[in-house]
Design an enzyme around this catalytic site. Structure first.
Site, PDB file in Angstrom:
ATOM      1  N   GLY A  13     -13.072 -17.654  18.674  1.00  0.00           N
ATOM      2  CA  GLY A  13     -13.690 -18.170  17.450  1.00  0.00           C
ATOM      3  C   GLY A  13     -12.717 -18.529  16.343  1.00  0.00           C
ATOM      4  O   GLY A  13     -13.120 -18.634  15.184  1.00  0.00           O
ATOM      5  N   SER A  14     -11.444 -18.763  16.688  1.00  0.00           N
ATOM      6  CA  SER A  14     -10.506 -19.096  15.597  1.00  0.00           C
ATOM      7  C   SER A  14     -10.848 -20.446  14.967  1.00  0.00           C
ATOM      8  O   SER A  14     -10.657 -20.637  13.764  1.00  0.00           O
ATOM      9  CB  SER A  14      -9.056 -19.044  16.081  1.00  0.00           C
ATOM     10  OG  SER A  14      -8.761 -20.123  16.919  1.00  0.00           O
ATOM     11  N   ASN A  15     -11.354 -21.374  15.761  1.00  0.00           N
ATOM     12  CA  ASN A  15     -11.769 -22.664  15.180  1.00  0.00           C
ATOM     13  C   ASN A  15     -13.018 -22.508  14.315  1.00  0.00           C
ATOM     14  O   ASN A  15     -13.171 -23.190  13.299  1.00  0.00           O
ATOM     15  CB  ASN A  15     -12.024 -23.697  16.279  1.00  0.00           C
ATOM     16  CG  ASN A  15     -10.746 -24.395  16.707  1.00  0.00           C
ATOM     17  OD1 ASN A  15     -10.179 -25.175  15.940  1.00  0.00           O
ATOM     18  ND2 ASN A  15     -10.282 -24.099  17.911  1.00  0.00           N
ATOM     19  N   LYS A  63     -23.090 -24.563  32.821  1.00  0.00           N
ATOM     20  CA  LYS A  63     -24.079 -25.453  32.195  1.00  0.00           C
ATOM     21  C   LYS A  63     -25.282 -24.620  31.772  1.00  0.00           C
ATOM     22  O   LYS A  63     -25.401 -23.445  32.135  1.00  0.00           O
ATOM     23  CB  LYS A  63     -24.489 -26.577  33.150  1.00  0.00           C
ATOM     24  CG  LYS A  63     -25.167 -26.077  34.413  1.00  0.00           C
ATOM     25  CD  LYS A  63     -25.663 -27.252  35.256  1.00  0.00           C
ATOM     26  CE  LYS A  63     -26.487 -26.775  36.431  1.00  0.00           C
ATOM     27  NZ  LYS A  63     -27.042 -27.842  37.242  1.00  0.00           N
ATOM     28  N   MET A  90     -17.908 -22.766  26.392  1.00  0.00           N
ATOM     29  CA  MET A  90     -17.460 -22.915  27.783  1.00  0.00           C
ATOM     30  C   MET A  90     -18.620 -23.380  28.674  1.00  0.00           C
ATOM     31  O   MET A  90     -18.888 -22.795  29.732  1.00  0.00           O
ATOM     32  CB  MET A  90     -16.893 -21.589  28.303  1.00  0.00           C
ATOM     33  CG  MET A  90     -15.694 -21.091  27.516  1.00  0.00           C
ATOM     34  SD  MET A  90     -14.355 -22.292  27.411  1.00  0.00           S
ATOM     35  CE  MET A  90     -13.729 -22.169  29.072  1.00  0.00           C
ATOM     36  N   ARG A  91     -19.276 -24.418  28.243  1.00  0.00           N
ATOM     37  CA  ARG A  91     -20.487 -24.848  28.935  1.00  0.00           C
ATOM     38  C   ARG A  91     -20.710 -26.332  28.646  1.00  0.00           C
ATOM     39  O   ARG A  91     -20.483 -26.781  27.505  1.00  0.00           O
ATOM     40  CB  ARG A  91     -21.664 -24.044  28.368  1.00  0.00           C
ATOM     41  CG  ARG A  91     -22.772 -23.730  29.308  1.00  0.00           C
ATOM     42  CD  ARG A  91     -23.682 -22.709  28.674  1.00  0.00           C
ATOM     43  NE  ARG A  91     -23.227 -21.351  28.927  1.00  0.00           N
ATOM     44  CZ  ARG A  91     -23.469 -20.674  30.039  1.00  0.00           C
ATOM     45  NH1 ARG A  91     -24.214 -21.196  30.986  1.00  0.00           N
ATOM     46  NH2 ARG A  91     -23.009 -19.442  30.201  1.00  0.00           N
ATOM     47  N   ILE A  93     -22.764 -29.694  27.914  1.00  0.00           N
ATOM     48  CA  ILE A  93     -24.028 -30.073  27.285  1.00  0.00           C
ATOM     49  C   ILE A  93     -24.463 -31.409  27.870  1.00  0.00           C
ATOM     50  O   ILE A  93     -23.718 -32.380  27.816  1.00  0.00           O
ATOM     51  CB  ILE A  93     -23.830 -30.176  25.758  1.00  0.00           C
ATOM     52  CG1 ILE A  93     -23.754 -28.774  25.173  1.00  0.00           C
ATOM     53  CG2 ILE A  93     -24.921 -30.986  25.114  1.00  0.00           C
ATOM     54  CD1 ILE A  93     -23.591 -28.736  23.693  1.00  0.00           C
ATOM     55  N   ASN A 107     -16.798 -32.090  19.166  1.00  0.00           N
ATOM     56  CA  ASN A 107     -16.069 -31.133  20.004  1.00  0.00           C
ATOM     57  C   ASN A 107     -14.588 -31.192  19.666  1.00  0.00           C
ATOM     58  O   ASN A 107     -14.069 -32.259  19.337  1.00  0.00           O
ATOM     59  CB  ASN A 107     -16.264 -31.493  21.484  1.00  0.00           C
ATOM     60  CG  ASN A 107     -15.549 -30.526  22.411  1.00  0.00           C
ATOM     61  OD1 ASN A 107     -15.614 -29.308  22.215  1.00  0.00           O
ATOM     62  ND2 ASN A 107     -14.855 -31.038  23.420  1.00  0.00           N
ATOM     63  N   HIS A 109     -10.790 -30.482  21.292  1.00  0.00           N
ATOM     64  CA  HIS A 109     -10.172 -30.325  22.612  1.00  0.00           C
ATOM     65  C   HIS A 109      -8.646 -30.273  22.452  1.00  0.00           C
ATOM     66  O   HIS A 109      -8.077 -31.074  21.711  1.00  0.00           O
ATOM     67  CB  HIS A 109     -10.576 -31.492  23.517  1.00  0.00           C
ATOM     68  CG  HIS A 109     -10.049 -31.351  24.903  1.00  0.00           C
ATOM     69  ND1 HIS A 109     -10.600 -30.474  25.821  1.00  0.00           N
ATOM     70  CD2 HIS A 109      -8.990 -31.921  25.518  1.00  0.00           C
ATOM     71  CE1 HIS A 109      -9.919 -30.535  26.949  1.00  0.00           C
ATOM     72  NE2 HIS A 109      -8.927 -31.406  26.785  1.00  0.00           N
TER      73      HIS A 109
HETATM   74  C1  GRF Z   1      -9.621 -24.261  21.647  1.00  0.00           C
HETATM   75  O1  GRF Z   1      -8.419 -24.474  22.327  1.00  0.00           O
HETATM   76  C2  GRF Z   1     -10.456 -25.497  21.664  1.00  0.00           C
HETATM   77  O2  GRF Z   1      -9.681 -26.660  21.630  1.00  0.00           O
HETATM   78  C3  GRF Z   1     -11.160 -25.401  22.984  1.00  0.00           C
HETATM   79  O3  GRF Z   1     -11.465 -24.038  23.123  1.00  0.00           O
HETATM   80  C4  GRF Z   1     -10.517 -23.266  22.387  1.00  0.00           C
HETATM   81  C5  GRF Z   1     -11.279 -22.367  21.457  1.00  0.00           C
HETATM   82  O4  GRF Z   1     -10.439 -21.478  20.791  1.00  0.00           O
HETATM   83  N1  GRF Z   1     -12.312 -26.258  23.032  1.00  0.00           N
HETATM   84  P1  GRF Z   1     -10.998 -20.556  19.633  1.00  0.00           P
HETATM   85  O5  GRF Z   1     -12.095 -19.693  20.236  1.00  0.00           O
HETATM   86  O6  GRF Z   1     -11.525 -21.444  18.545  1.00  0.00           O
HETATM   87  O7  GRF Z   1      -9.828 -19.732  19.175  1.00  0.00           O
END
Ligand code: GRF
Length: 197
Positions: A13-15, A63, A90-91, A93, A107, A109
């Site tokens: 969840g760092s993002n 999924k 991790m799924r 959509i 999203n 990536h």
């Molecule tokens: C990140 O590398 C993002 O690009 C990918 O999943 C990872 C999530 O990392 N889709 P975090 O849980 O936000 O740290």
């Protein structure tokens, strides 16, 4: 009026944290939704004071089952959510969520798409031996990491890098890029379109 945002995360969840703490302009992070009861993002949400929910995704690993995906949609509509940010979901959509929120799902990536879609984009780039890696924020469409690109940021690969050091530098860039893209979408500067397809 602010755009109400739901963040989907399955992991650390760092993002998600970066979105909550970053400048998302007219976008407001209203809630976190996860398909993983053990997601670190759940604890983060509590610290950050953001409502968080676990919702069963169905019996599949990568999924949703159609019924459960529809349940997620109904829940989001009930919460008046207008935009979804995928921050490590991790799924895939594909069904009801995409139909209801087409053009309103972003999203992040960890590669310069269209190179290295799918799992571990940063690792794929490192193993390939690219000299410039990076990250992408894009709208979600039916494919895997294929939708219209909003922003990308490059990260140089150093001679001293291993997979993890590169992935960590990319992740840092992701944290800046995601808020910037959300801000652009919420102000109407980024729109989902087929023009660049
Ligand atoms: C990140 O590398 C993002 O690009 C990918 O999943 C990872 C999530 O990392 N889709 P975090 O849980 O936000 O740290």
């Amino acid at each position: 009026m602010k755009t109400k945002i739901a963040v989907f995360a399955s992991g650390t969840g760092s993002n998600f944290k970066a979105l909550v703490q970053g400048d998302t302009g007219d976008g407001e992070i209203k809630l976190l939704l996860t398909d993983n009861k053990d997601a670190g993002a759940l604890a983060l949400a509590e610290t950050l004071g953001i409502e968080a929910f676990y919702k069963y995704p169905g019996k599949f690993k990568t999924k949703f089952s159609v019924k459960e995906e529809q349940n997620w949609v109904d829940f989001l509509i009930k919460k008046n959510i207008q935009l979804i940010c995928l921050a490590g979901l991790m799924r895939i959509i594909k069904g009801p969520l995409l139909e209801e929120f087409q053009g309103r799902i972003l999203n992040i990536h960890p590669s310069l798409l269209p190179s290295f879609p799918g799992l571990d984009g940063a690792g794929q780039a490192f193993r390939y031996g690219v000299k410039i890696a990076g990250c992408t924020v894009h709208y979600v469409d039916k494919g895997t990491d294929t939708g219209p690109i909003i922003f990308q940021e490059a990260v140089q690969v150093l001679d001293t890098d291993n997979r993890d050091s590169l992935a960590a530098r990319i992740l840092k860039k992701e944290h800046e890029l995601f808020s910037k893209a959300v801000k652009a979408h919420c102000s109407g500067r980024a729109v989902y379109s087929m023009v660049n397809r």
